[in-house]
Write an enzyme that holds these catalytic residues in place. Structure first.
Site, PDB file in Angstrom:
ATOM      1  N   LEU A 195      51.738 -33.604 -54.790  1.00  0.00           N
ATOM      2  CA  LEU A 195      52.268 -33.126 -56.063  1.00  0.00           C
ATOM      3  C   LEU A 195      53.780 -33.300 -56.136  1.00  0.00           C
ATOM      4  CD1 LEU A 195      51.694 -31.220 -58.624  1.00  0.00           C
ATOM      5  CD2 LEU A 195      52.571 -29.425 -57.142  1.00  0.00           C
ATOM      6  N   HIS A 196      54.277 -33.693 -57.297  1.00  0.00           N
ATOM      7  CA  HIS A 196      55.720 -33.765 -57.522  1.00  0.00           C
ATOM      8  C   HIS A 196      55.996 -33.644 -59.019  1.00  0.00           C
ATOM      9  CE1 HIS A 196      54.042 -37.855 -57.359  1.00  0.00           C
ATOM     10  NE2 HIS A 196      54.959 -38.214 -58.254  1.00  0.00           N
ATOM     11  N   GLN A 197      57.036 -32.900 -59.323  1.00  0.00           N
ATOM     12  CA  GLN A 197      57.465 -32.664 -60.703  1.00  0.00           C
ATOM     13  C   GLN A 197      58.607 -33.621 -61.035  1.00  0.00           C
ATOM     14  OE1 GLN A 197      56.762 -31.054 -63.399  1.00  0.00           O
ATOM     15  NE2 GLN A 197      58.282 -29.599 -64.025  1.00  0.00           N
TER      16      GLN A 197
END
Length: 171
Positions: A129-131
């Site tokens: 996950l990465h924003q």
């Protein structure tokens, strides 16, 4: 040139386009995941801007705009629903901090924020996950990306990392 067009060469992008830098076993395991490896590397090599307790901020190697940051949990999880409360809170707070720092350093007019959950949703590295925190300016969607299908980045990644890291608030 035969067609009269000028060219702006970006050979560094071929690694991304061809997938040459992908590990043979893929990104599914932490040993091959660049988001798991980055925190253990030097800031110059990894482009990590700042480190928190549960998340860190790193420059995107293939940015849409100068200052395009990723806020990543240290833990190797693919889905937002798998974050615990502390990770979720810090990811949100660090997204806000990233916006403040980018505004301070480059006077961004706006931002695109987002997470691509899964390969079908556009995630290049779906296993971690990465924003995305993408700064935007009036007129940044000019003829180069629209007509020329080329993005012009006026600053080297290391220079951008140094500016953002210097402006990031210290605990």
């Amino acid at each position: 040139m035969a067609d009269g067009l000028e060219r702006l060469w970006t050979p560094h992008r071929m690694t991304y386009v061809t997938g040459e830098d992908r590990p043979a076993e893929g990104y599914e395991k932490p040993a091959g995941c660049p988001f798991c490896l980055a925190p253990g590397r030097s800031p110059e090599e990894s482009l990590v801007v700042a480190r928190g307790e549960h998340v860190y901020a790193v420059l995107n190697l293939y940015p849409y705009n100068p200052g395009h940051l990723l806020v990543c949990p240290y833990r190797h999880v693919p889905d937002y629903t798998e974050l615990d409360l502390a990770e979720t809170a810090e990811l949100g707070a660090w997204t806000q901090t990233a916006m403040r720092v980018i505004r301070k350093v480059s006077n961004a007019h706006g931002f695109n924020l987002g997470m691509n959950q899964g390969t079908v949703a556009g995630a290049g590295i779906a296993a971690h996950l990465h924003q995305h925190v993408v700064p935007r300016w009036g007129g940044d969607a000019n003829f180069m990306p629209v007509i020329g299908q080329t993005k012009v980045l006026p600053q080297l990644l290391q220079q951008t990392r140094d500016l953002l890291a210097a402006a990031w608030p210290r605990p």
